[in-house]
Scaffold this motif. Structure first.
Motif, PDB file in Angstrom:
ATOM      1  N   LYS A  49      48.434 -26.325  13.517  1.00 15.79           N
ATOM      2  CA  LYS A  49      49.743 -26.611  12.945  1.00 15.79           C
ATOM      3  C   LYS A  49      50.815 -25.734  13.585  1.00 15.79           C
ATOM      4  N   GLU A  92      54.075 -26.858  15.875  1.00 15.73           N
ATOM      5  CA  GLU A  92      55.392 -26.450  15.383  1.00 15.73           C
ATOM      6  C   GLU A  92      56.143 -25.657  16.449  1.00 15.73           C
ATOM      7  N   GLN A 148      59.402 -30.338  10.790  1.00 19.09           N
ATOM      8  CA  GLN A 148      58.445 -30.142   9.700  1.00 19.09           C
ATOM      9  C   GLN A 148      57.070 -30.568  10.187  1.00 19.09           C
ATOM     10  N   SER A 196      53.027 -30.826   8.915  1.00 16.06           N
ATOM     11  CA  SER A 196      52.073 -30.711   7.817  1.00 16.06           C
ATOM     12  C   SER A 196      50.691 -31.100   8.321  1.00 16.06           C
ATOM     13  N   GLU A 223      50.926 -34.066  10.979  1.00 17.16           N
ATOM     14  CA  GLU A 223      52.093 -34.927  10.875  1.00 17.16           C
ATOM     15  C   GLU A 223      53.320 -34.150  11.311  1.00 17.16           C
TER      16      GLU A 223
END
Length: 76
Positions: free
Chosen positions: A2, A6, A20, A22, A33
């Motif tokens: 993650k 990001e 964002q 997730s 996602e």
């Protein structure tokens, strides 16, 4: 995983505060996602999907090391 997505996504877009990420965990696999601002969607996907494909390749390599299957979904 993650954090990796990001970091890369915030480096690519003009509005890093809108990124964002997730993680949806499953038994055999997980789904990362990614949501970005509508104006930055083209930058994350890239010409003919090349940037998105590169993100998925990096994610596949990182997930292979962890013996887990991870998929990337870019959500509008």
């Amino acid at each position: 995983m993650k954090e990796l997505i990001e970091y890369i996504a915030t480096s690519l877009v003009d509005q890093p505060e809108a990124v964002q990420v997730s993680l949806v965990e499953g038994e055999q696999s997980s789904v990362v996602e990614l949501r970005v601002a509508k104006e930055d969607l083209g930058k994350v996907i890239g010409k003919q999907g090349r940037t998105a494909k590169a993100l998925r390749t990096i994610l596949a390599a990182a997930s292979a090391k962890a013996d887990k299957r991870v998929a990337l979904e870019i959500i509008e």
